[in-house]
Enzyme design. Structure first.
Site, short mmCIF file in Angstrom:
data_model
loop_
_atom_site.label_atom_id
_atom_site.label_comp_id
_atom_site.label_asym_id
_atom_site.label_seq_id
_atom_site.Cartn_x
_atom_site.Cartn_y
_atom_site.Cartn_z
N HIS A 1 39.61 38.20 4.43
CA HIS A 1 40.70 38.61 5.30
C HIS A 1 41.89 37.93 5.09
O HIS A 1 42.88 38.78 5.65
CB HIS A 1 40.12 37.95 6.68
CG HIS A 1 39.15 38.62 7.40
ND1 HIS A 1 38.94 38.52 8.79
CD2 HIS A 1 38.11 39.31 6.96
CE1 HIS A 1 37.87 39.44 8.99
NE2 HIS A 1 37.36 39.81 7.75
N ASN B 1 39.81 38.41 13.44
CA ASN B 1 40.07 37.05 12.93
C ASN B 1 39.97 36.23 14.19
O ASN B 1 39.18 35.04 14.18
CB ASN B 1 41.43 36.72 12.40
CG ASN B 1 41.67 37.44 11.08
OD1 ASN B 1 40.73 37.82 10.51
ND2 ASN B 1 42.79 37.58 10.64
N HIS C 1 27.61 39.70 2.78
CA HIS C 1 26.74 39.69 4.13
C HIS C 1 25.24 39.45 3.91
O HIS C 1 24.44 39.54 5.03
CB HIS C 1 26.97 41.16 4.69
CG HIS C 1 28.36 41.50 5.48
ND1 HIS C 1 28.63 42.77 6.02
CD2 HIS C 1 29.15 40.62 5.53
CE1 HIS C 1 29.77 42.46 6.44
NE2 HIS C 1 30.22 41.43 6.12
N ARG D 1 34.65 34.84 3.78
CA ARG D 1 35.14 35.73 4.60
C ARG D 1 36.58 35.48 4.87
O ARG D 1 37.42 36.54 4.81
CB ARG D 1 34.55 35.75 6.09
CG ARG D 1 35.01 36.67 6.76
CD ARG D 1 34.01 36.88 8.04
NE ARG D 1 34.35 37.91 8.71
CZ ARG D 1 35.08 38.02 10.30
NH1 ARG D 1 34.81 36.58 10.57
NH2 ARG D 1 35.10 39.05 10.84
C1 HEM Z 1 32.99 46.40 4.17
C2 HEM Z 1 33.60 46.18 5.43
C3 HEM Z 1 33.42 44.95 6.27
C4 HEM Z 1 32.88 44.81 7.47
C5 HEM Z 1 33.27 45.92 8.42
C6 HEM Z 1 32.75 43.51 7.70
C7 HEM Z 1 32.61 43.17 9.06
C8 HEM Z 1 32.19 41.85 9.47
C9 HEM Z 1 31.77 41.18 10.64
C10 HEM Z 1 32.34 42.24 12.08
C11 HEM Z 1 31.65 39.95 10.75
C12 HEM Z 1 30.88 39.09 12.02
C13 HEM Z 1 32.12 38.71 12.70
C14 HEM Z 1 31.83 37.99 13.70
O1 HEM Z 1 30.84 37.87 14.19
O2 HEM Z 1 33.00 37.46 14.37
C15 HEM Z 1 31.39 39.67 9.54
C16 HEM Z 1 30.84 38.68 8.89
C17 HEM Z 1 31.16 38.12 7.64
N1 HEM Z 1 31.51 38.75 6.54
FE1 HEM Z 1 31.78 40.97 6.55
N2 HEM Z 1 32.97 42.59 6.55
C18 HEM Z 1 33.01 43.31 5.50
C19 HEM Z 1 33.18 43.13 4.37
C20 HEM Z 1 33.26 41.85 4.05
C21 HEM Z 1 33.46 41.19 2.65
C22 HEM Z 1 34.09 42.20 1.53
C23 HEM Z 1 33.10 39.94 2.64
C24 HEM Z 1 33.47 38.99 1.57
C25 HEM Z 1 33.68 39.39 0.25
C26 HEM Z 1 32.61 39.53 3.86
C27 HEM Z 1 32.07 38.34 4.11
C28 HEM Z 1 31.48 38.14 5.36
C29 HEM Z 1 30.60 36.73 5.58
C30 HEM Z 1 30.47 35.66 4.70
C31 HEM Z 1 30.60 37.09 7.00
C32 HEM Z 1 29.87 35.52 7.79
C33 HEM Z 1 30.86 34.59 8.34
C34 HEM Z 1 30.36 33.67 8.85
O3 HEM Z 1 29.16 33.47 9.31
O4 HEM Z 1 31.48 32.72 9.40
N3 HEM Z 1 32.65 40.81 4.50
N4 HEM Z 1 31.95 40.81 8.49
#
Ligand code: HEM
Length: 430
Positions: A178, A206, A305, A174
């Site tokens: 970002h 972030n 995700h 992630r």
């Molecule tokens: C399509 C639009 C996307 C949205 C709206 C989105 C939104 C989010 C949100 C809200 C979270 C949780 C953050 C938190 O709880 O603080 C999250 C977690 C995550 N996102 Fe996304 N995301 C998107 C796309 C992506 C992309 C493109 C990737 C990587 C290629 C990604 C990888 C991840 C990962 C791996 C997590 C978990 C991180 C962790 O456990 O530390 N996301 N995302």
């Protein structure tokens, strides 16, 4: 910012360094577009529309907006205005310095056609790839002589971080997303705030959310010990994200290298460019399009995700107010994500196989168990339904598309050559 020159056949630039777009919308005529100057500008390019030149008027510079390789019709422009930049679509042209020229009369038109043909040949592999080139100005052998051990060091560092905590693989993945979505993959996200500098770490998407900075620090320290002042933090992050996916059971791919590190970062750009969990499908398509990524790239990348955790604050609305949600799933999530309070309570984004990089995410979407509103938008009767269905039944297709899309995301607007620097400490400029 460079401005369009007045119309004159003598001012038509060499098409070696200019791009010609043949717009799909018939309201527009072929237009010469200036690649961005080396310094990054927060505003869209100024363009000159041929129609005003050929009609004999003195052409006035106009600002048009481009999604991928397509000029947007006027009614779509305001939606994308804030973050539209050509260099985000075609990073390999970032260092070019040509200027825009209006096309005047038949001579200008002939030159434009010649240009169009020439550039079409140069660009055709990129256009076929759907936007951002896989490598652009980057190369697979960038450190072969300069730091041959770098890939092994990053892999070992990530292996130990993921062994200690599997979620860290998700967090690093992630972090890379970002980084790349905010002025390109330039490690800007890694810069710490100081009393006189506000960077991206405390931007809305972030703050208290992106994690793993110390993992990158530890890897960077080892890389510095092996090859001092040679490997950028941006490249380390690109390699670390690739290894994170693979260590969690996902695909691997070749990472193109040679990125350099930003000298600055922008909190407001981070707030503007990262999609939120309440986003609609149209917004997601537009925001990925802004980066030269196709809807298919977007749907594949969202498969990230399949791993990781999310805070209650990011899905509270979804589990109470959305209609397109499995009722049992919603009440299960409500147990640990109350109406008020508990903002930081965590839930797995993919409850089936939280720590495995697989295609269960898409199966969740089909059973209306997407955790974020934005996730479920990919399977809600819209344009991505068919692809979600395919990925849910074909893990190999998802893995292959994800790897390709990651390579394309990793090529967004890199700093190369003499731009930026190779930071010694990822948290601060040298
Ligand atoms: C399509 C639009 C996307 C949205 C709206 C989105 C939104 C989010 C949100 C809200 C979270 C949780 C953050 C938190 O709880 O603080 C999250 C977690 C995550 N996102 Fe996304 N995301 C998107 C796309 C992506 C992309 C493109 C990737 C990587 C290629 C990604 C990888 C991840 C990962 C791996 C997590 C978990 C991180 C962790 O456990 O530390 N996301 N995302």
């Amino acid at each position: 910012m460079r401005r369009a020159k007045p119309a004159s056949s003598a001012s038509i630039p060499s098409c070696k360094s200019c791009l010609v777009f043949a717009p799909t919308d018939h309201h527009y005529s072929p237009t010469l577009i200036c690649p961005p100057p080396p310094s990054r500008q927060p505003t869209p390019r100024a363009l000159v529309n041929r129609s005003s030149a050929s009609s004999g008027e003195h052409p006035t510079p106009r600002t048009l907006y481009i999604r991928g390789h397509t000029l947007l019709p006027p009614h779509q422009q305001p939606l994308l205005q804030s973050s539209f930049r050509l260099h985000q679509c075609l990073p390999q042209y970032r260092a070019s310095t040509c200027v825009v020229a209006a096309l005047a009369g038949s001579q200008g038109m002939a030159a434009a056609v010649r240009c169009l043909l020439t550039v079409a040949v140069v660009l055709s592999p990129l256009l076929a790839g759907g936007g951002v080139a896989a490598g652009g100005p980057l190369s697979t052998s960038f450190y072969s002589k300069r730091c041959p051990s770098v890939q092994g060091i990053v892999r070992a560092g990530m292996a130990s971080a993921v062994a200690a905590e599997r979620r860290m693989g998700a967090s690093i993945l992630r972090m890379f997303f970002h980084d790349c979505f905010v002025n390109g993959c330039d490690a800007s996200i890694l810069l710490d705030d100081t009393p006189t500098f506000t960077g991206e770490k405390n931007a809305g998407p972030n703050a208290n959310s992106v994690r793993g900075y110390e993992v990158i620090d530890a890897i960077k320290a080892q890389v510095e010990a092996a090859c001092n002042a040679t490997v950028s933090c941006a490249d380390i992050l690109a390699l670390a994200a690739r290894d994170a996916v693979n260590l969690l059971g996902g695909p691997t791919w070749t990472v193109y290298l040679g990125r350099r590190d930003a000298l600055t970062a922008s909190q407001s750009d981070a707030n503007a460019n990262l999609p939120g969990p309440g986003s609609s499908l149209a917004t997601l398509v537009a925001m990925f399009g802004n980066k030269g990524l196709s809807p298919r790239d977007m749907t594949a990348l969202s498969g990230a995700h399949t791993v990781g955790q999310a805070r209650c604050a990011t899905f509270r609305d979804r589990i109470r107010n959305d209609a397109n949600i499995n009722a049992t799933f919603a009440s299960l999530r409500q147990q640990t994500c109350p109406q008020a309070g508990g903002d930081g309570n965590l839930a797995p984004i993919d409850a089936q196989t939280t720590e495995a990089f697989d295609n269960a995410y898409y199966q969740n979407l089909m059973s209306r168990q997407g955790l974020f509103h934005s996730d479920q938008e990919l399977f809600n009767g819209g344009s991505q339904d068919a692809l979600v269905k395919k990925y849910s039944g074909n893990a190999g297709m998802f893995a292959a598309d994800f790897a390709k899309a990651m390579a394309r995301m990793g090529a967004i607007s890199p700093l190369t050559g003499t731009q930026g620097e190779v930071r010694l400490n990822c948290r601060k400029v040298n």
